[in-house]
Design a protein around this motif. Structure first.
Motif, short mmCIF file in Angstrom:
data_model
loop_
_atom_site.label_atom_id
_atom_site.label_comp_id
_atom_site.label_asym_id
_atom_site.label_seq_id
_atom_site.Cartn_x
_atom_site.Cartn_y
_atom_site.Cartn_z
N GLN A 96 0.83 -1.20 0.00
CA GLN A 96 0.00 0.00 0.00
C GLN A 96 0.87 1.25 0.00
O GLN A 96 0.56 2.22 -0.70
CB GLN A 96 -0.94 0.01 1.21
CG GLN A 96 -2.07 -0.98 1.09
CD GLN A 96 -2.92 -1.03 2.35
OE1 GLN A 96 -2.42 -0.85 3.46
NE2 GLN A 96 -4.20 -1.29 2.19
N ARG A 150 -8.48 -15.39 -4.00
CA ARG A 150 -9.41 -15.62 -2.88
C ARG A 150 -9.10 -14.69 -1.71
O ARG A 150 -9.99 -14.11 -1.09
CB ARG A 150 -9.36 -17.07 -2.42
CG ARG A 150 -10.08 -18.03 -3.34
CD ARG A 150 -10.31 -19.40 -2.70
NE ARG A 150 -9.11 -20.02 -2.15
CZ ARG A 150 -8.24 -20.75 -2.83
NH1 ARG A 150 -8.43 -20.98 -4.13
NH2 ARG A 150 -7.19 -21.28 -2.24
N LEU A 174 -7.53 -11.71 -1.77
CA LEU A 174 -7.86 -10.31 -2.07
C LEU A 174 -9.37 -10.09 -2.08
O LEU A 174 -9.84 -9.03 -1.65
CB LEU A 174 -7.21 -9.88 -3.38
CG LEU A 174 -5.68 -9.78 -3.32
CD1 LEU A 174 -5.11 -9.47 -4.70
CD2 LEU A 174 -5.21 -8.77 -2.29
N LYS A 175 -10.12 -11.07 -2.56
CA LYS A 175 -11.59 -10.95 -2.50
C LYS A 175 -12.06 -10.93 -1.05
O LYS A 175 -12.95 -10.15 -0.69
CB LYS A 175 -12.26 -12.09 -3.28
CG LYS A 175 -12.20 -11.89 -4.77
CD LYS A 175 -12.95 -13.00 -5.50
CE LYS A 175 -12.92 -12.75 -7.01
NZ LYS A 175 -13.63 -13.80 -7.74
N LEU A 186 -10.33 -9.85 1.49
CA LEU A 186 -9.97 -8.53 2.02
C LEU A 186 -10.97 -7.47 1.56
O LEU A 186 -11.36 -6.60 2.34
CB LEU A 186 -8.57 -8.13 1.56
CG LEU A 186 -7.39 -8.68 2.33
CD1 LEU A 186 -6.10 -8.08 1.78
CD2 LEU A 186 -7.49 -8.42 3.80
N SER A 187 -11.37 -7.54 0.30
CA SER A 187 -12.36 -6.58 -0.21
C SER A 187 -13.66 -6.69 0.58
O SER A 187 -14.25 -5.68 0.96
CB SER A 187 -12.63 -6.82 -1.70
OG SER A 187 -11.47 -6.55 -2.44
N ASP A 188 -14.09 -7.92 0.83
CA ASP A 188 -15.31 -8.12 1.63
C ASP A 188 -15.11 -7.59 3.05
O ASP A 188 -16.00 -6.97 3.62
CB ASP A 188 -15.69 -9.61 1.67
CG ASP A 188 -16.15 -10.14 0.33
OD1 ASP A 188 -16.47 -9.32 -0.57
OD2 ASP A 188 -16.19 -11.37 0.17
N ASP A 194 -13.26 -5.24 4.02
CA ASP A 194 -13.14 -3.78 4.03
C ASP A 194 -14.43 -3.05 3.68
O ASP A 194 -14.45 -1.82 3.63
CB ASP A 194 -12.01 -3.32 3.10
CG ASP A 194 -10.63 -3.48 3.73
OD1 ASP A 194 -10.56 -3.79 4.93
OD2 ASP A 194 -9.64 -3.30 3.02
N GLU A 195 -15.51 -3.77 3.46
CA GLU A 195 -16.80 -3.11 3.25
C GLU A 195 -17.16 -2.37 4.54
O GLU A 195 -17.11 -2.96 5.62
CB GLU A 195 -17.89 -4.12 2.94
CG GLU A 195 -17.87 -4.64 1.52
CD GLU A 195 -18.23 -3.59 0.49
OE1 GLU A 195 -19.15 -2.80 0.74
OE2 GLU A 195 -17.57 -3.57 -0.55
#
Length: 182
Positions: free
Chosen positions: A48, A166, A168-169, A171-173, A175-176
């Motif tokens: 990041q 899997r 990263l998906k 992590l995306s979930d 971070d909602e």
């Protein structure tokens, strides 16, 4: 400075992720598992930081702000796909008002990054296009960076890429925005 053992960016004396937390149930994790999870979080933080530094360098190089960069990126992608871009499309992409979009487009036209063109089917609006010089500049800077990222993914084994996808998906979930942030 990099940690030669783990190849993870580190800052001497600074720890960003604690081994202890009252927010995560760690009862099923061994000490080695916890250490590895902390190293994953530190590696993500390092990426990041690198991505943020690259974004800042790109904005400085092109003399643009974040909204400008988002608009140009969307217009370039749309042009590559043969899609017409209108000011309304830019407003939706960047999340700004029509008045702010007009100012953004005026600024980028004055800076030689965009041009207004006749819309092919709607005489009430105009098309917005990226100039060739800005497209080439973006290709040579940001495009090359994306190519290096793609090469990093391509160098992985297919099974490893699936694990990363899997993760990263997930992590995306995670971070909602939830609770008061939603």
């Amino acid at each position: 400075m990099p940690d030669p053992e783990n190849d993870v960016p580190r800052h001497p004396g600074m720890r960003y992720f604690s081994r202890e937390s009252d927010l995560v149930d760690r009862s099923d994790l061994s000490e080695a598992d916890i250490d590895q999870c902390v190293r994953v979080m530190e590696a993500l933080r390092g990426w990041q930081e690198a991505a943020r530094a690259l974004s800042e360098a790109s904005k400085r190089y092109m003399k643009l702000n974040e909204s400008d960069m988002r608009a140009i990126r969307m217009i370039i992608q749309s042009q590559q796909q043969g899609r017409v871009v209108t000011p309304k499309d830019i407003a939706n992409e960047v999340g700004i008002s029509s008045a702010s979009t007009t100012k953004l487009v005026d600024r980028l036209v004055a800076g030689g990054h965009l041009v207004r063109a006749e819309h092919p089917s709607d005489r009430r609006t105009v098309c917005i296009e990226v100039t060739e010089s800005t497209r080439l500049s973006a290709h040579e800077t940001i495009g090359r960076q994306h190519a290096r990222r793609f090469a990093a993914a391509a160098a992985m084994a297919p099974g490893d890429r699936e694990v990363v996808i899997r993760f990263l998906k997930a992590l995306s979930d995670a971070d909602e925005p939830q609770g008061e942030l939603a």
